[in-house]
Design a protein around this motif. Structure first.
Motif, PDB file in Angstrom:
ATOM      1  N   THR A  88     -13.495  -3.707  -6.701  1.00 53.59           N
ATOM      2  CA  THR A  88     -13.093  -2.689  -5.737  1.00 53.59           C
ATOM      3  C   THR A  88     -14.251  -1.794  -5.306  1.00 53.59           C
ATOM      4  OG1 THR A  88     -12.370  -1.245  -7.553  1.00 53.59           O
ATOM      5  CG2 THR A  88     -10.697  -2.643  -6.520  1.00 53.59           C
ATOM      6  N   TYR A  95      -4.673  -3.454  -3.569  1.00 51.68           N
ATOM      7  CA  TYR A  95      -6.118  -3.330  -3.351  1.00 51.68           C
ATOM      8  C   TYR A  95      -6.879  -4.228  -4.320  1.00 51.68           C
ATOM      9  CZ  TYR A  95      -4.630   0.970  -0.979  1.00 51.68           C
ATOM     10  OH  TYR A  95      -4.009   1.892  -0.166  1.00 51.68           O
ATOM     11  N   GLU A  96      -6.423  -4.271  -5.565  1.00 51.74           N
ATOM     12  CA  GLU A  96      -7.077  -5.096  -6.570  1.00 51.74           C
ATOM     13  C   GLU A  96      -6.929  -6.578  -6.246  1.00 51.74           C
ATOM     14  OE1 GLU A  96      -5.038  -3.515  -9.927  1.00 51.74           O
ATOM     15  OE2 GLU A  96      -6.504  -1.908 -10.254  1.00 51.74           O
ATOM     16  N   LEU A 150      -9.957   4.095  -6.154  1.00 51.42           N
ATOM     17  CA  LEU A 150     -10.328   2.891  -6.896  1.00 51.42           C
ATOM     18  C   LEU A 150     -11.808   2.564  -6.753  1.00 51.42           C
ATOM     19  CD1 LEU A 150      -7.283   0.596  -6.048  1.00 51.42           C
ATOM     20  CD2 LEU A 150      -7.782   1.686  -8.231  1.00 51.42           C
ATOM     21  N   LYS A 165       0.851  -1.195   0.000  1.00 55.34           N
ATOM     22  CA  LYS A 165       0.000   0.000   0.000  1.00 55.34           C
ATOM     23  C   LYS A 165       0.880   1.237   0.000  1.00 55.34           C
ATOM     24  CE  LYS A 165      -1.843  -1.383   3.847  1.00 55.34           C
ATOM     25  NZ  LYS A 165      -2.608  -1.497   5.098  1.00 55.34           N
ATOM     26  N   ALA A 185      -9.440  -7.315  -3.433  1.00 54.90           N
ATOM     27  CA  ALA A 185     -10.823  -7.397  -3.918  1.00 54.90           C
ATOM     28  C   ALA A 185     -11.065  -8.726  -4.634  1.00 54.90           C
ATOM     29  CB  ALA A 185     -11.121  -6.224  -4.840  1.00 54.90           C
ATOM     30  N   PHE A 245     -12.896  -0.236   2.833  1.00 50.73           N
ATOM     31  CA  PHE A 245     -11.485  -0.337   3.171  1.00 50.73           C
ATOM     32  C   PHE A 245     -11.191   0.476   4.418  1.00 50.73           C
ATOM     33  CE2 PHE A 245      -7.145   1.308   3.015  1.00 50.73           C
ATOM     34  CZ  PHE A 245      -6.426   0.125   2.930  1.00 50.73           C
ATOM     35  N   CYS A 298     -16.232  -2.719  -2.025  1.00 49.15           N
ATOM     36  CA  CYS A 298     -15.456  -2.995  -0.815  1.00 49.15           C
ATOM     37  C   CYS A 298     -15.417  -1.793   0.115  1.00 49.15           C
ATOM     38  CB  CYS A 298     -14.011  -3.355  -1.179  1.00 49.15           C
ATOM     39  SG  CYS A 298     -13.832  -4.885  -2.118  1.00 49.15           S
ATOM     40  N   MET A 317     -13.494   2.349  -3.773  1.00 47.26           N
ATOM     41  CA  MET A 317     -13.858   1.764  -2.484  1.00 47.26           C
ATOM     42  C   MET A 317     -14.462   2.803  -1.553  1.00 47.26           C
ATOM     43  SD  MET A 317     -10.678  -0.798  -1.595  1.00 47.26           S
ATOM     44  CE  MET A 317     -10.194  -2.105  -2.733  1.00 47.26           C
ATOM     45  N   ARG A 325      -1.941   0.569  -6.153  1.00 50.40           N
ATOM     46  CA  ARG A 325      -3.296   0.114  -6.470  1.00 50.40           C
ATOM     47  C   ARG A 325      -3.383  -1.408  -6.596  1.00 50.40           C
ATOM     48  NH1 ARG A 325      -5.834   2.459 -11.453  1.00 50.40           N
ATOM     49  NH2 ARG A 325      -7.209   0.639 -11.279  1.00 50.40           N
ATOM     50  N   ALA A 375      -7.437   3.847  -1.838  1.00 50.40           N
ATOM     51  CA  ALA A 375      -8.574   2.930  -1.963  1.00 50.40           C
ATOM     52  C   ALA A 375      -9.796   3.642  -2.535  1.00 50.40           C
ATOM     53  CB  ALA A 375      -8.907   2.329  -0.599  1.00 50.40           C
TER      54      ALA A 375
END
Length: 210
Positions: free
Chosen positions: A168, A157-158, A187, A151, A161, A173, A171, A189, A154, A184
Motif C-alpha cells: 500500500t 485497498y489491500e 494505509l 471503500k 495493492a 490512490f 501506491c 498510500m 481497508r 487510503a
C-alpha cells in the motif's frame, strides 16, 4: 497530493476510482421526472445511495432490479408507487460516458506502471466498461461487488495493492470522495482527492516530467 520525497521510483502503481473520475452519469432525465413530481432535485439519489439501500448492491448481494425495488419502496411515501419505481428506474438506467481526457492520461500511466481500478460498483461493471471501450484500460479491476467489500474498508485497498504486485505504501490512490482518500492515506498510500483532470495530471507529474 504529490509523490515527492519517496526514494527510487516514486510509485509502483496507480489505483483509481471509476465513478466521478473516469465515468460520469447524465441525471438530467431523472431531475426532470423529480421536478414533475414536485420533488427536490437529488431526492432519488439521496434515497438510493443511503447505505441501507445502496450497500447490498455494491457488495453483490442484490441485482440492479432489486435495487430499483428498494428505491421505489423508500420513495413510495412521497409519490405513487408506480412513479416511485419510474424514478428508481431512471436512476438505474441513467446514461453514462467516459471522460476522454482522464482516460488518455490513465492510458499513459499504464505504459509506465500498473493501473488498477478500485470501485464501489455493481455486478454489471464489466459490461459497463466494455460499453465504454474501457475493458482494457487497467491491468486489474477491483470491484466491490466481486470482492465483497467496499471503500472505505481497508481490505479493498489491500486487495488492490496485492493485485498491483506491491504494498500500500507504494501506491497512488485517486478518488472523488474524501473519506475514501483519507482511508487510503491511513494505509500509507499517496492520496489524490479528485475534482478535475488537473488534479490527476499534477499528481502524476513525476511520471511525465511535470
Amino acid at each position: 497530493m504529490t509523490a515527492s520525497g519517496i526514494s527510487g521510483r516514486p510509485l509502483d502503481a496507480v489505483l483509481c476510482d471509476l465513478d466521478n473520475v473516469i465515468r460520469f452519469y447524465d441525471t438530467a432525465p431523472l431531475a426532470e421526472l423529480e421536478r414533475a413530481a414536485g420533488l427536490a432535485e437529488g431526492t432519488t439519489t439521496s434515497v438510493a445511495y443511503a447505505p441501507e439501500v445502496d450497500l447490498p448492491l455494491l457488495l453483490g448481494k442484490i441485482t440492479k432490479e432489486e435495487w430499483v425495488h428498494s428505491i421505489a419502496s423508500a420513495l413510495s411515501g412521497r409519490v405513487p408507487q408506480a412513479y416511485a419505481r419510474r424514478l428508481g428506474r431512471a436512476l438505474a438506467d441513467a446514461p453514462f460516458r467516459a471522460d476522454d481526457a482522464v482516460v488518455a492520461l490513465l492510458r499513459q500511466v499504464r505504459r509506465h506502471i500498473p493501473l488498477v481500478l478500485v470501485t464501489n460498483a455493481t455486478l454489471e461493471l464489466e459490461r459497463d466498461l466494455d460499453s465504454m471501450g474501457l475493458a482494457d484500460l487497467a491491468d486489474h479491476v477491483v470491484s466491490s461487488a466481486r470482492v465483497g467489500v467496499a471503500k472505505p474498508d481497508r481490505e479493498i485497498y489491500e486487495i488492490a495493492a496485492r493485485r498491483a504486485g506491491t504494498v500500500t505504501g507504494r501506491c497512488l490512490f485517486v478518488d472523488d470522495r474524501l473519506e475514501n482518500v483519507e482511508a487510503a492515506v491511513a494505509l500509507g498510500m499517496t492520496g489524490v482527492h479528485y475534482r478535475e483532470p488537473a488534479d490527476l495530471h499534477k499528481a502524476l507529474g513525476f511520471m511525465f516530467g511535470g
